[in-house]
Design an enzyme around this catalytic site. Structure first.
Site, PDB file in Angstrom:
ATOM      1  N   TYR A  86     -14.141  43.559  50.835  1.00  0.00           N
ATOM      2  CA  TYR A  86     -13.737  43.391  49.436  1.00  0.00           C
ATOM      3  C   TYR A  86     -14.915  43.739  48.531  1.00  0.00           C
ATOM      4  O   TYR A  86     -15.719  42.905  48.118  1.00  0.00           O
ATOM      5  CB  TYR A  86     -13.237  41.966  49.166  1.00  0.00           C
ATOM      6  N   ASN A 118      -2.710  41.399  60.095  1.00  0.00           N
ATOM      7  CA  ASN A 118      -1.914  42.626  60.247  1.00  0.00           C
ATOM      8  C   ASN A 118      -1.532  42.849  61.711  1.00  0.00           C
ATOM      9  O   ASN A 118      -1.656  43.962  62.238  1.00  0.00           O
ATOM     10  CB  ASN A 118      -2.676  43.829  59.671  1.00  0.00           C
ATOM     11  N   GLN A 132      -2.838  36.395  59.562  1.00  0.00           N
ATOM     12  CA  GLN A 132      -2.703  36.718  58.132  1.00  0.00           C
ATOM     13  C   GLN A 132      -1.959  38.059  58.002  1.00  0.00           C
ATOM     14  O   GLN A 132      -2.486  39.103  58.357  1.00  0.00           O
ATOM     15  CB  GLN A 132      -4.089  36.815  57.480  1.00  0.00           C
ATOM     16  N   SER A 188      -0.938  38.948  49.839  1.00  0.00           N
ATOM     17  CA  SER A 188      -0.162  39.453  48.685  1.00  0.00           C
ATOM     18  C   SER A 188       1.144  38.663  48.541  1.00  0.00           C
ATOM     19  O   SER A 188       2.227  39.245  48.436  1.00  0.00           O
ATOM     20  CB  SER A 188       0.115  40.952  48.792  1.00  0.00           C
TER      21      SER A 188
HETATM   22  N1  NAP Z   1      -5.436  40.820  55.413  1.00  0.00           N
HETATM   23  C1  NAP Z   1      -5.173  41.840  54.636  1.00  0.00           C
HETATM   24  O1  NAP Z   1      -5.046  42.989  55.078  1.00  0.00           O
HETATM   25  C2  NAP Z   1      -5.037  41.588  53.166  1.00  0.00           C
HETATM   26  C3  NAP Z   1      -4.517  42.577  52.320  1.00  0.00           C
HETATM   27  C4  NAP Z   1      -4.388  42.270  50.954  1.00  0.00           C
HETATM   28  C5  NAP Z   1      -4.768  41.025  50.480  1.00  0.00           C
HETATM   29  N2  NAP Z   1      -5.306  40.093  51.335  1.00  0.00           N
HETATM   30  C6  NAP Z   1      -5.696  38.738  50.877  1.00  0.00           C
HETATM   31  O2  NAP Z   1      -4.580  38.129  50.276  1.00  0.00           O
HETATM   32  C7  NAP Z   1      -4.933  37.694  48.965  1.00  0.00           C
HETATM   33  C8  NAP Z   1      -3.738  37.711  48.052  1.00  0.00           C
HETATM   34  O3  NAP Z   1      -3.212  39.022  47.931  1.00  0.00           O
HETATM   35  P1  NAP Z   1      -3.406  39.917  46.620  1.00  0.00           P
HETATM   36  O4  NAP Z   1      -4.520  39.405  45.837  1.00  0.00           O
HETATM   37  O5  NAP Z   1      -3.422  41.316  47.098  1.00  0.00           O
HETATM   38  O6  NAP Z   1      -2.019  39.780  45.861  1.00  0.00           O
HETATM   39  P2  NAP Z   1      -1.176  38.568  45.215  1.00  0.00           P
HETATM   40  O7  NAP Z   1      -1.762  37.275  45.597  1.00  0.00           O
HETATM   41  O8  NAP Z   1       0.232  38.821  45.551  1.00  0.00           O
HETATM   42  O9  NAP Z   1      -1.367  38.858  43.669  1.00  0.00           O
HETATM   43  C9  NAP Z   1      -2.613  38.700  43.068  1.00  0.00           C
HETATM   44  C10 NAP Z   1      -2.433  38.698  41.571  1.00  0.00           C
HETATM   45  O10 NAP Z   1      -1.539  37.683  41.218  1.00  0.00           O
HETATM   46  C11 NAP Z   1      -1.858  37.183  39.955  1.00  0.00           C
HETATM   47  N3  NAP Z   1      -1.505  35.757  39.963  1.00  0.00           N
HETATM   48  C12 NAP Z   1      -1.973  34.823  40.824  1.00  0.00           C
HETATM   49  N4  NAP Z   1      -1.410  33.630  40.570  1.00  0.00           N
HETATM   50  C13 NAP Z   1      -0.569  33.811  39.534  1.00  0.00           C
HETATM   51  C14 NAP Z   1       0.282  32.955  38.790  1.00  0.00           C
HETATM   52  N5  NAP Z   1       0.405  31.664  39.119  1.00  0.00           N
HETATM   53  N6  NAP Z   1       0.984  33.489  37.756  1.00  0.00           N
HETATM   54  C15 NAP Z   1       0.873  34.797  37.433  1.00  0.00           C
HETATM   55  N7  NAP Z   1       0.079  35.664  38.107  1.00  0.00           N
HETATM   56  C16 NAP Z   1      -0.630  35.175  39.149  1.00  0.00           C
HETATM   57  C17 NAP Z   1      -3.348  37.356  39.780  1.00  0.00           C
HETATM   58  O11 NAP Z   1      -3.570  37.768  38.460  1.00  0.00           O
HETATM   59  P3  NAP Z   1      -5.006  37.676  37.731  1.00  0.00           P
HETATM   60  O12 NAP Z   1      -5.844  38.721  38.447  1.00  0.00           O
HETATM   61  O13 NAP Z   1      -4.692  38.018  36.338  1.00  0.00           O
HETATM   62  O14 NAP Z   1      -5.547  36.322  37.961  1.00  0.00           O
HETATM   63  C18 NAP Z   1      -3.715  38.373  40.850  1.00  0.00           C
HETATM   64  O15 NAP Z   1      -4.295  39.558  40.365  1.00  0.00           O
HETATM   65  C19 NAP Z   1      -6.040  38.662  48.560  1.00  0.00           C
HETATM   66  O16 NAP Z   1      -6.769  38.208  47.457  1.00  0.00           O
HETATM   67  C20 NAP Z   1      -6.815  38.756  49.839  1.00  0.00           C
HETATM   68  O17 NAP Z   1      -7.641  37.606  49.981  1.00  0.00           O
HETATM   69  C21 NAP Z   1      -5.429  40.362  52.663  1.00  0.00           C
END
Ligand code: NAP
Length: 290
Positions: free
Chosen positions: A53, A159, A180, A208
């Site tokens: 990241y 994954n 995850q 996500s």
């Molecule tokens: N293992 C993998 O391959 C993999 C891949 C992708 C992600 N991940 C992990 O999973 C985590 C979560 O996934 P993601 O960040 O991609 O997507 P997500 O959690 O689906 O969406 C993140 C976005 O949601 C918004 N958000 C969060 N809470 C909210 C709420 N209560 N109301 C409105 N908007 C909200 C945030 O906005 P703001 O930015 O404006 O706060 C943020 O930018 C990542 O941060 C990472 O740690 C892992």
């Protein structure tokens, strides 16, 4: 906040995903630290990160360093916070995500994460993504060695498909703590993996969970059922989504990403949101119809 367990260790039912604070579109440093502090203030004891990241090639571990700094500068007791990081994915700096699942590479990456996090052992170390050029058992074998060496407290994978989950559980001698995978109302094809985790008693961390960084804000517009239940409770559709996920199985621990204190504060309230059986059935039906 309600609690869940990963590998027998208690964590908050809602974790914080660190990715939005370190990749494309990331906020400034001050806002990121404020976001992590807001999560900790709200009772979050699980923070998900990865060495990959970061944005530029020369800043590997940007998010891990940020989290370590925020934990150190927070006024409270951070001793029960589990930082879950990952290795095996790389960002050469041109926007691509590449893979390296060689055991020797993973061990070296874990050592580097350990130093950045400034801890004696990594709370949860996850193999980020299978590398097709390396037998899966060899990659996961590196995690078994890291556990045996006391470098990591818990081992997880990401994954992974059901066969890989079973293989990892075998290679780790029953010590697989978490899986995850992507899972959200827009992406439910990881349901077989979630069900297998429930059967095995392994934590399932949906990534996500709100549909990803660029689509999280329009969740209510895309999923009418989630918006309607949210309106009935006077909460956000994002909160309902996380509450629905928690109700799916006791092994689920969502890790919504955040880059603003307001969003993580809103998300953590999902841990204490009670949805009725009728509401959950409506949400399940809305998702399965897609
Ligand atoms: N293992 C993998 O391959 C993999 C891949 C992708 C992600 N991940 C992990 O999973 C985590 C979560 O996934 P993601 O960040 O991609 O997507 P997500 O959690 O689906 O969406 C993140 C976005 O949601 C918004 N958000 C969060 N809470 C909210 C709420 N209560 N109301 C409105 N908007 C909200 C945030 O906005 P703001 O930015 O404006 O706060 C943020 O930018 C990542 O941060 C990472 O740690 C892992």
């Amino acid at each position: 906040m309600r609690q869940r367990t990963i590998g027998g260790v208690q964590v908050s039912a809602i974790g914080l995903g660190g990715m939005p604070m370190s990749i494309e579109g990331r906020p400034d440093h001050q806002r990121s630290v404020a976001t992590i502090h807001a999560a900790l203030d709200a009772g979050v004891t699980l923070i998900d990160t990865a060495d990959a990241y970061h944005l530029h090639a020369d800043e590997v571990g940007h998010n891990e360093s940020l989290i370590a700094e925020a934990l150190a500068s927070w006024g409270g007791d951070a001793s029960s916070v589990v930082v879950a990081t990952k290795g095996g994915h790389l960002r050469p700096g041109d926007g691509r995500w590449t893979r390296d699942g060689r055991p020797e590479y993973l061990k070296q990456a874990a050592e580097a994460s350990l130093k950045r996090l400034g801890v004696p052992a990594i709370g949860l170390y996850q193999f980020h993504r299978p590398d097709p050029s390396v037998p899966y058992a060899e990659s996961v074998g590196a995690l078994a060695d890291l556990l045996d060496a006391g470098k990591i407290r818990m081992a997880g994978i990401s994954n992974a498909n059901p066969a890989q989950i079973r293989e990892a559980q075998e290679v780790l001698g029953g010590r697989l703590a978490s899986v995850q995978n992507q899972y959200s109302p827009a992406f439910v094809s990881s349901r077989p993996e979630l069900d297998l985790c429930t059967e095995l008693g392994v934590a399932f961390l949906p990534w996500s969970p709100l549909g990803g960084i660029s689509r999280a804000s329009d969740l209510g517009a895309r999923f009418a059922a989630f918006r309607q239940v949210a309106d009935a409770h006077g909460v956000s559709p994002q909160q309902v989504t996380l509450g629905w996920m928690l109700a799916t199985s006791p092994v689920v621990v969502p890790i919504p990403g955040s880059s603003r204190p307001e969003t993580i504060r809103d998300s953590v309230r999902a841990a204490d949101l009670d949805l009725s059986a009728d509401e959950l059935a409506t949400l399940d039906a809305a998702v399965s119809r897609r």
